[in-house]
Design a protein around this motif. Structure first.
Motif, PDB file in Angstrom:
ATOM      1  N   GLY A   1      17.588   7.646  -7.854  1.00  0.00           N
ATOM      2  CA  GLY A   1      18.441   6.641  -8.480  1.00  0.00           C
ATOM      3  C   GLY A   1      17.680   5.366  -8.803  1.00  0.00           C
ATOM      4  N   MET A   2      16.820   4.937  -7.892  1.00  0.00           N
ATOM      5  CA  MET A   2      16.022   3.733  -8.122  1.00  0.00           C
ATOM      6  C   MET A   2      15.012   3.953  -9.241  1.00  0.00           C
TER       7      MET A   2
ATOM      8  N   GLU B   1      12.517  -0.440 -15.093  1.00  0.00           N
ATOM      9  CA  GLU B   1      12.229  -0.688 -16.497  1.00  0.00           C
ATOM     10  C   GLU B   1      10.834  -1.289 -16.611  1.00  0.00           C
ATOM     11  N   VAL B   2      10.194  -1.040 -17.742  1.00  0.00           N
ATOM     12  CA  VAL B   2       8.838  -1.500 -17.974  1.00  0.00           C
ATOM     13  C   VAL B   2       8.847  -2.432 -19.181  1.00  0.00           C
TER      14      VAL B   2
ATOM     15  N   PRO C   1      12.859   1.923 -20.770  1.00  0.00           N
ATOM     16  CA  PRO C   1      13.040   2.683 -19.519  1.00  0.00           C
ATOM     17  C   PRO C   1      11.692   3.212 -19.015  1.00  0.00           C
ATOM     18  N   PHE C   2      11.592   3.310 -17.701  1.00  0.00           N
ATOM     19  CA  PHE C   2      10.414   3.877 -17.061  1.00  0.00           C
ATOM     20  C   PHE C   2      10.365   5.372 -17.395  1.00  0.00           C
TER      21      PHE C   2
END
Length: 72
Positions: free
Chosen positions: A47-48, A53-54, A67-68
């Motif tokens: 979930g984490m 986010e990057v 998004p990562f």
């Protein structure tokens, strides 16, 4: 139960299972509890991971949040 508390309990269970001082029945109970805690920890981490986010630069030099993405 939070991630850190679950992880500490899981570490304690692992220590207990490495001990030769507990019965087979108690070992099985601890193993079952450990599997549940490990599953909880993995779900929390997943979930984490999805929330990370990057910040990246676009071609025109502006900053953009994306998004990562995990490496394959």
């Amino acid at each position: 139960m939070g991630f850190e508390e679950s992880l500490k309990k899981l570490e304690k269970i692992i220590d207990d299972l490495h001990s030769e001082k507990i019965s087979l029945e108690k070992s099985i109970e601890k193993f079952e509890e450990g599997v549940k805690l490990a599953d909880h920890c993995l779900k929390t981490l997943d979930g984490m991971r999805k929330k990370i986010e990057v910040v990246a630069k676009t071609k025109d030099g502006k900053l953009k949040i994306k998004p990562f993405e995990e490496e394959a």
